[in-house]
Write a protein that holds these residues in place. Structure first.
Motif, PDB file in Angstrom:
ATOM      1  N   TYR A   1      -6.370   9.911   0.294  1.00 34.60           N
ATOM      2  CA  TYR A   1      -5.816   8.812   1.165  1.00 34.60           C
ATOM      3  C   TYR A   1      -6.887   7.799   1.370  1.00 34.60           C
ATOM      4  O   TYR A   1      -8.162   8.040   1.227  1.00 34.60           O
ATOM      5  CB  TYR A   1      -5.275   9.346   2.491  1.00 34.60           C
ATOM      6  CG  TYR A   1      -6.013  10.281   3.313  1.00 34.60           C
ATOM      7  CD1 TYR A   1      -7.148   9.909   3.888  1.00 34.60           C
ATOM      8  CD2 TYR A   1      -5.881  11.589   3.060  1.00 34.60           C
ATOM      9  CE1 TYR A   1      -7.924  10.904   4.597  1.00 34.60           C
ATOM     10  CE2 TYR A   1      -6.800  12.777   3.639  1.00 34.60           C
ATOM     11  CZ  TYR A   1      -7.602  12.184   4.640  1.00 34.60           C
ATOM     12  OH  TYR A   1      -8.466  13.099   5.239  1.00 34.60           O
ATOM     13  N   LYS A   2      -6.285   6.605   1.795  1.00 33.35           N
ATOM     14  CA  LYS A   2      -7.401   5.385   2.236  1.00 33.35           C
ATOM     15  C   LYS A   2      -7.963   5.867   3.675  1.00 33.35           C
ATOM     16  O   LYS A   2      -7.381   6.341   4.578  1.00 33.35           O
ATOM     17  CB  LYS A   2      -6.567   4.119   2.380  1.00 33.35           C
ATOM     18  CG  LYS A   2      -5.899   3.683   1.100  1.00 33.35           C
ATOM     19  CD  LYS A   2      -5.162   2.622   1.263  1.00 33.35           C
ATOM     20  CE  LYS A   2      -4.501   2.097   0.048  1.00 33.35           C
ATOM     21  NZ  LYS A   2      -3.962   0.726  -0.027  1.00 33.35           N
ATOM     22  N   LEU A   3      -9.102   5.751   3.646  1.00 30.85           N
ATOM     23  CA  LEU A   3      -9.878   6.113   4.860  1.00 30.85           C
ATOM     24  C   LEU A   3     -11.222   5.085   5.139  1.00 30.85           C
ATOM     25  O   LEU A   3     -11.859   4.531   4.190  1.00 30.85           O
ATOM     26  CB  LEU A   3     -10.611   7.497   4.375  1.00 30.85           C
ATOM     27  CG  LEU A   3     -11.236   8.158   5.277  1.00 30.85           C
ATOM     28  CD1 LEU A   3     -10.510   8.742   6.569  1.00 30.85           C
ATOM     29  CD2 LEU A   3     -11.856   9.472   4.861  1.00 30.85           C
ATOM     30  N   PHE A   4     -11.522   4.975   6.159  1.00 31.40           N
ATOM     31  CA  PHE A   4     -12.630   4.173   6.755  1.00 31.40           C
ATOM     32  C   PHE A   4     -13.195   4.776   7.914  1.00 31.40           C
ATOM     33  O   PHE A   4     -12.620   5.525   8.945  1.00 31.40           O
ATOM     34  CB  PHE A   4     -12.677   2.685   6.751  1.00 31.40           C
ATOM     35  CG  PHE A   4     -11.434   2.136   7.719  1.00 31.40           C
ATOM     36  CD1 PHE A   4     -11.995   1.594   8.918  1.00 31.40           C
ATOM     37  CD2 PHE A   4     -10.203   1.913   7.613  1.00 31.40           C
ATOM     38  CE1 PHE A   4     -11.275   1.180   9.833  1.00 31.40           C
ATOM     39  CE2 PHE A   4      -9.285   1.580   8.497  1.00 31.40           C
ATOM     40  CZ  PHE A   4      -9.762   1.119   9.835  1.00 31.40           C
TER      41      PHE A   4
ATOM     42  N   ASP B   1      -7.696  -1.458   3.302  1.00 32.88           N
ATOM     43  CA  ASP B   1      -8.425  -0.211   3.433  1.00 32.88           C
ATOM     44  C   ASP B   1      -8.616   0.377   1.858  1.00 32.88           C
ATOM     45  O   ASP B   1      -7.831   0.077   0.781  1.00 32.88           O
ATOM     46  CB  ASP B   1      -7.513   0.672   3.944  1.00 32.88           C
ATOM     47  CG  ASP B   1      -7.356   0.337   5.518  1.00 32.88           C
ATOM     48  OD1 ASP B   1      -8.114  -0.609   5.912  1.00 32.88           O
ATOM     49  OD2 ASP B   1      -6.376   0.975   6.095  1.00 32.88           O
ATOM     50  N   SER B   2      -9.593   1.060   1.589  1.00 32.26           N
ATOM     51  CA  SER B   2      -9.960   1.742   0.238  1.00 32.26           C
ATOM     52  C   SER B   2      -9.675   3.126   0.271  1.00 32.26           C
ATOM     53  O   SER B   2     -10.208   3.810   1.125  1.00 32.26           O
ATOM     54  CB  SER B   2     -11.397   1.275   0.021  1.00 32.26           C
ATOM     55  OG  SER B   2     -11.565   1.686  -1.339  1.00 32.26           O
TER      56      SER B   2
ATOM     57  N   ASN C   1      -5.141   5.827   6.158  1.00 28.59           N
ATOM     58  CA  ASN C   1      -4.293   5.010   5.951  1.00 28.59           C
ATOM     59  C   ASN C   1      -3.727   4.021   6.965  1.00 28.59           C
ATOM     60  O   ASN C   1      -2.704   3.435   7.054  1.00 28.59           O
ATOM     61  CB  ASN C   1      -2.990   5.771   5.491  1.00 28.59           C
ATOM     62  CG  ASN C   1      -3.056   6.839   4.293  1.00 28.59           C
ATOM     63  OD1 ASN C   1      -3.588   6.363   3.416  1.00 28.59           O
ATOM     64  ND2 ASN C   1      -2.401   7.995   4.147  1.00 28.59           N
ATOM     65  N   ASN C   2      -4.693   3.671   7.625  1.00 30.64           N
ATOM     66  CA  ASN C   2      -4.642   2.506   8.645  1.00 30.64           C
ATOM     67  C   ASN C   2      -3.585   2.775   9.368  1.00 30.64           C
ATOM     68  O   ASN C   2      -3.073   2.012  10.104  1.00 30.64           O
ATOM     69  CB  ASN C   2      -4.393   0.923   7.959  1.00 30.64           C
ATOM     70  CG  ASN C   2      -4.909  -0.054   8.820  1.00 30.64           C
ATOM     71  OD1 ASN C   2      -5.813   0.043   9.728  1.00 30.64           O
ATOM     72  ND2 ASN C   2      -4.001  -1.073   8.414  1.00 30.64           N
ATOM     73  N   GLU C   3      -3.509   4.115   9.812  1.00 31.88           N
ATOM     74  CA  GLU C   3      -2.593   4.506  10.576  1.00 31.88           C
ATOM     75  C   GLU C   3      -2.923   4.885  12.240  1.00 31.88           C
ATOM     76  O   GLU C   3      -2.736   4.294  13.063  1.00 31.88           O
ATOM     77  CB  GLU C   3      -1.492   5.480  10.170  1.00 31.88           C
ATOM     78  CG  GLU C   3      -0.860   4.968   8.867  1.00 31.88           C
ATOM     79  CD  GLU C   3       0.046   5.985   8.274  1.00 31.88           C
ATOM     80  OE1 GLU C   3       0.315   7.255   8.627  1.00 31.88           O
ATOM     81  OE2 GLU C   3       0.626   5.692   7.241  1.00 31.88           O
ATOM     82  N   GLN C   4      -3.717   6.151  11.846  1.00 36.05           N
ATOM     83  CA  GLN C   4      -4.250   6.656  13.350  1.00 36.05           C
ATOM     84  C   GLN C   4      -5.717   7.441  12.764  1.00 36.05           C
ATOM     85  O   GLN C   4      -5.985   7.419  11.653  1.00 36.05           O
ATOM     86  CB  GLN C   4      -3.314   7.770  13.578  1.00 36.05           C
ATOM     87  CG  GLN C   4      -3.130   8.924  12.565  1.00 36.05           C
ATOM     88  CD  GLN C   4      -2.037   9.985  13.367  1.00 36.05           C
ATOM     89  OE1 GLN C   4      -1.523   9.928  14.395  1.00 36.05           O
ATOM     90  NE2 GLN C   4      -1.754  10.731  12.435  1.00 36.05           N
ATOM     91  N   THR C   5      -6.445   7.916  13.934  1.00 36.55           N
ATOM     92  CA  THR C   5      -7.591   8.330  13.660  1.00 36.55           C
ATOM     93  C   THR C   5      -7.315   9.641  13.275  1.00 36.55           C
ATOM     94  O   THR C   5      -6.548  10.417  13.811  1.00 36.55           O
ATOM     95  CB  THR C   5      -8.457   8.391  15.094  1.00 36.55           C
ATOM     96  OG1 THR C   5      -8.679   7.088  15.426  1.00 36.55           O
ATOM     97  CG2 THR C   5      -9.580   9.086  14.807  1.00 36.55           C
ATOM     98  N   SER C   6      -8.055  10.130  12.275  1.00 37.36           N
ATOM     99  CA  SER C   6      -7.768  11.405  11.429  1.00 37.36           C
ATOM    100  C   SER C   6      -8.643  12.801  11.976  1.00 37.36           C
ATOM    101  O   SER C   6      -9.809  12.419  12.665  1.00 37.36           O
ATOM    102  CB  SER C   6      -8.268  11.176  10.072  1.00 37.36           C
ATOM    103  OG  SER C   6      -8.104  12.509   9.243  1.00 37.36           O
TER     104      SER C   6
ATOM    105  N   VAL D   1     -20.468   6.910  -2.785  1.00 36.79           N
ATOM    106  CA  VAL D   1     -19.756   6.131  -1.771  1.00 36.79           C
ATOM    107  C   VAL D   1     -18.480   6.381  -1.603  1.00 36.79           C
ATOM    108  O   VAL D   1     -17.755   6.545  -2.778  1.00 36.79           O
ATOM    109  CB  VAL D   1     -20.205   4.515  -2.037  1.00 36.79           C
ATOM    110  CG1 VAL D   1     -19.569   3.618  -0.988  1.00 36.79           C
ATOM    111  CG2 VAL D   1     -21.569   4.586  -2.272  1.00 36.79           C
ATOM    112  N   THR D   2     -17.691   6.494  -0.461  1.00 41.83           N
ATOM    113  CA  THR D   2     -16.507   6.712  -0.323  1.00 41.83           C
ATOM    114  C   THR D   2     -15.955   5.896   0.593  1.00 41.83           C
ATOM    115  O   THR D   2     -16.297   5.410   1.850  1.00 41.83           O
ATOM    116  CB  THR D   2     -16.171   7.976   0.201  1.00 41.83           C
ATOM    117  OG1 THR D   2     -16.950   8.482   1.291  1.00 41.83           O
ATOM    118  CG2 THR D   2     -16.697   9.289  -0.784  1.00 41.83           C
ATOM    119  N   GLY D   3     -14.534   5.456   0.365  1.00 40.03           N
ATOM    120  CA  GLY D   3     -13.367   4.783   1.368  1.00 40.03           C
ATOM    121  C   GLY D   3     -14.233   3.443   1.722  1.00 40.03           C
ATOM    122  O   GLY D   3     -14.747   2.722   1.014  1.00 40.03           O
ATOM    123  N   GLY D   4     -13.624   3.189   3.190  1.00 41.10           N
ATOM    124  CA  GLY D   4     -14.101   1.775   3.528  1.00 41.10           C
ATOM    125  C   GLY D   4     -13.145   0.741   3.705  1.00 41.10           C
ATOM    126  O   GLY D   4     -12.040   1.021   3.423  1.00 41.10           O
TER     127      GLY D   4
END
Length: 545
Positions: free
Chosen positions: A525-528, A503-504, A258-263, A489-492
Motif C-alpha cells: 500500500y502507499k506509505l509515508f 503518496d508513493s 494510503n493517505n487515510e490514517q496512521t497505520s 528506499v520505500t514509500g514517501g
C-alpha cells in the motif's frame, strides 16, 4: 495374558507396528541401498530428534513420499523398528532387559544417524530442536566443537552458550575443564549486552574460568570506551562475522497508510519469496513516532497517540523481536515528543529534537543505554530543527539540514561527538534537504531526496560531498535502510509533473558500486512517514550446493 499386562502406550505401539508392516496409513518410504521401509511420519518424528527436524521443518523431505537416508543404516533401522516394537512390546512389562536392549538399539540408531553427513547438516539447520535432545549431550568434545564453530549453525549466540552449558552439566566432573575452549566458540559481539553481563558473566562455570572472565572484562571495557576498535587479545573473537544463517531482513512499521490514517501495520520483506509478510500490529496508532533497531530488536519511540479521544504526546517505547513477534513496552523516554529523530550506535539509542508537549520545537537530546536499561539527558543541539537527515558513524552523529520553526531550510551540518558529549556546527550551501532520510555505507553518509531528486554522499573521512545518481522524482517523507551494502528506499511522497503531491508505494534499491537505481516492485500500500529498518533473523536456509 500378555495383552492384559500391557499398558495403553505399549499396546498402541504394537498396533502401529502392525499397521506399518501391512502398509496401512503409512505416508513415507525410507530408502537406502535398494531397500525401502514403509513408515509413519508422526511415529518417526515422535521417536527421534533427527526425524523431528526432517519432517517438522521446511525441508524437502517433509513432503516427499520417498526419503533417501544416504547412509548405510537402513538395516539397523529395520532392526530397530522390528526389535523395538515386537520384542520389547511383547516382553517389556515382565522382561525389563528387552526394553533395555531395544533402547540400546534406538540409541545406536540415533547416534549412527546424527554422525552422518546428511544428519549433521540437518542438525545444524534445526539446532533449536537438536540442542535440547539427550543425544547432543553424548557427543564428544571435538564433535560438539565442530557444531558450535560451524558458520552455518542455525542458532542465536545465546542458544550456543546454553548448549555448551547443558553439555558440560551432563558430566561436570570430566567436562568442566573444556569451558574456556567452548566459550571461545560463542560470538560475543552478537550477544545482547544484558544477557552477556547479567547471565553469562554471573554463571558459576564462567566465573571459575580465568580466560572466560578476562574475555568478558575486555568486552565490558570495549563497550564503555564507546569505540569499535578492540585490543589484540579480544580481536580474534570480536571480529568473527555473523553466522551465514543470520540474515538481515527489511521491516517496515507505522506511517501514514494510503493517505487515510496512521497505520499500526508492521511488514517484513522475504527476499527469498519476494513477498511481504505481516507481523504483529503496533498496540497504538502513533503519528510521527521514530523508529530504530538495536541488537536485532525494533524500537518505536514516542509519537502522537491517535487511538485516544484526546491526542497525547507520548514518552512510551514499544519493542518488537522477530523471534517472538510480540510487542512489549520498554523503559519510557524522559521527555514526550513526536516528529523527532532517533539513531542507534553500539548499545545506545539517541533521540533528538522533535515537537514537545506544547507542540514547540525541541533542541533536547536523550540517550538510552541498553546495558543498564536507562535514559539520560545529553547536551542539547546547537540549533533546533525539524525533519533533518540523521546518521551515526565513527563515534559521531551527523544531522544534515532540516527546517526551523518557520519552515525555513537550515543549511548546516550539526555534529555530535558521542564520547565527549559535545556538538559542533558546519555551515554549507550544499545541504538543503527537508524530510529526507540518511544511511551509512563504508564511512559515507547518503542523503536521499528531501523535496528534491538529488542524492548526495558525505565522506566523513575526507569531509567532502559527492554527487550520486538522482531519484526519478522529487521525494520526501520516505524511508531508507541498508541491506548487503545497498540502499533500499520505500514509500514517501513525491511531486508529480503537475506539481501535485502524491503518496508513493515505490520500492527501490541503490547500489553504490554501480551508482545505479533498480526497482524492487511496490509496497502492499502507499506509505509515508514510516520506519524502515534492517533486522537480523536466524534462517535455516540450506548451504549452497
Amino acid at each position: 495374558q500378555d495383552y492384559y499386562n500391557m499398558d495403553g502406550s505399549t499396546y498402541l505401539l504394537l498396533q502401529l507396528n502392525r499397521l506399518r508392516q501391512e502398509r496401512i496409513l503409512t505416508d513415507v518410504l525410507l530408502c537406502s541401498d535398494n531397500t525401502e521401509i514403509p513408515c509413519h511420519r508422526n511415529v518417526l518424528a515422535s521417536s527421534s530428534p533427527y526425524f523431528t527436524a526432517m519432517f517438522c521443518h521446511h525441508f524437502r523431505e517433509s513432503h516427499q513420499e520417498k526419503v533417501d537416508l544416504k547412509v548405510r543404516v537402513i538395516s539397523l533401522f529395520s532392526f530397530y523398528l522390528g526389535a523395538l516394537v515386537k520384542s520389547s512390546v511383547l516382553k517389556g512389562i515382565r522382561e525389563k532387559g528387552a526394553i533395555s536392549d531395544s533402547a540400546h538399539v534406538y540409541h545406536s540408531f540415533n547416534q549412527s544417524i546424527i554422525h552422518s553427513f546428511q544428519a549433521r547438516e540437518m542438525a545444524v539447520q534445526s539446532f533449536s530442536d537438536v540442542s535440547i535432545s539427550e543425544d547432543l549431550c553424548e557427543l564428544s568434545l571435538p564433535e560438539l566443537m565442530g557444531y558450535l564453530e560451524d558458520d552455518w549453525l542455525c542458532a542465536e549466540e545465546e542458544q550456543v552458550f546454553e548448549t555448551l552449558l547443558a553439555w558440560i552439566h551432563h558430566d561436570p566432573f570430566s567436562r568442566r575443564g573444556a569451558v574456556s575452549d567452548l566459550f571461545r566458540k560463542v560470538r560475543l559481539r552478537y550477544v545482547h549486552p544484558t544477557y552477556l553481563f547479567q547471565f553469562i558473566a554471573s554463571d558459576p562455570l564462567i566465573q571459575s574460568s580465568t580466560l572466560c572472565t578476562e574475555v568478558i572484562e575486555s568486552v565490558r571495557r570495549l563497550m564503555f570506551s564507546i569505540t569499535t576498535k578492540c585490543g589484540s587479545d579480544l580481536k580474534p573473537l570480536w571480529v568473527t562475522p555473523r553466522r551465514f544463517t543470520c540474515r538481515e531482513t527489511l521491516v517496515l512499521v507505522g506511517g501514514r497508510k494510503n493517505n487515510e490514517q496512521t497505520s499500526r501495520e508492521a511488514l517484513l520483506f522475504d527476499e527469498r519469496t519476494q513477498r511481504w509478510q505481516w507481523l504483529a500490529k503496533l498496540p497504538l496508532r502513533l503519528y510521527k513516532a521514530s523508529y530504530v533497531c538495536i541488537h536485532s530488536i525494533l524500537y518505536v519511540l514516542g509519537g502522537l497517540t491517535m487511538n485516544t479521544k484526546h491526542r497525547v504526546v507520548s514518552t512510551t517505547v514499544y519493542t518488537l523481536s522477530l523471534k517472538t513477534n510480540q510487542w512489549r513496552t520498554a523503559e519510557p523516554m524522559i521527555q514526550p515528543r513526536f516528529a523527532h529523530q532517533s539513531v542507534s550506535y553500539l548499545h545506545f539509542i539517541f533521540v533528538l529534537g522533535g515537537l514537545g508537549q506544547e507542540k514547540q520545537v525541541c533542541d533536547t537530546v536523550e540517550r538510552y543505554n541498553s546495558m543498564f536499561n536507562q535514559w539520560e539527558a545529553m547536551v542539547p543541539m546547537p540549533t533546533a530543527v525539524l525533519h533533518p537527515a540523521v546518521a551515526a558513524n565513527d563515534q559521531r552523529i551527523y544531522m544534515f539540514g532540516g527546517e526551523d520553526a518557520m519552515q525555513n531550510p537550515v543549511r548546516m551540518i550539526q555534529v555530535y561527538h558521542i564520547g565527549r558529549n559535545m556538538w559542533s556546527m558546519m555551515e554549507t550551501r550544499t545541504v538543503k534537504n527537508v524530510s529526507a532520510p540518511a544511511a551509512v555505507i563504508d564511512d559515507k553518509i547518503y542523503i536521499i531526496g528531501g523535496y528534491t531528486r538529488r542524492m548526495i554522499a558525505y565522506d566523513t573521512k575526507a569531509n567532502r560531498f559527492m554527487k550520486c545518481e538522482n531519484l526519478k522524482q522529487r521525494r520526501m517523507h520516505h524511508a531508507v535502510t541498508v541491506l548487503d551494502n545497498k540502499l533500499y528506499v520505500t514509500g514517501g511522497r513525491f511531486i508529480n509533473g503537475h506539481d501535485v503531491i502524491e503518496d508513493s508505494d515505490s520500492f527501490e534499491c541503490y547500489d553504490p558500486k554501480t551508482d545505479a537505481w533498480t526497482t524492487k516492485g511496490t509496497l502492499p500500500y502507499k506509505l509515508f512517514d514510516h520506519g524502515s529498518l534492517s533486522l537480523v533473523c536466524v534462517s535455516n536456509k540450506s548451504k549452497p550446493p
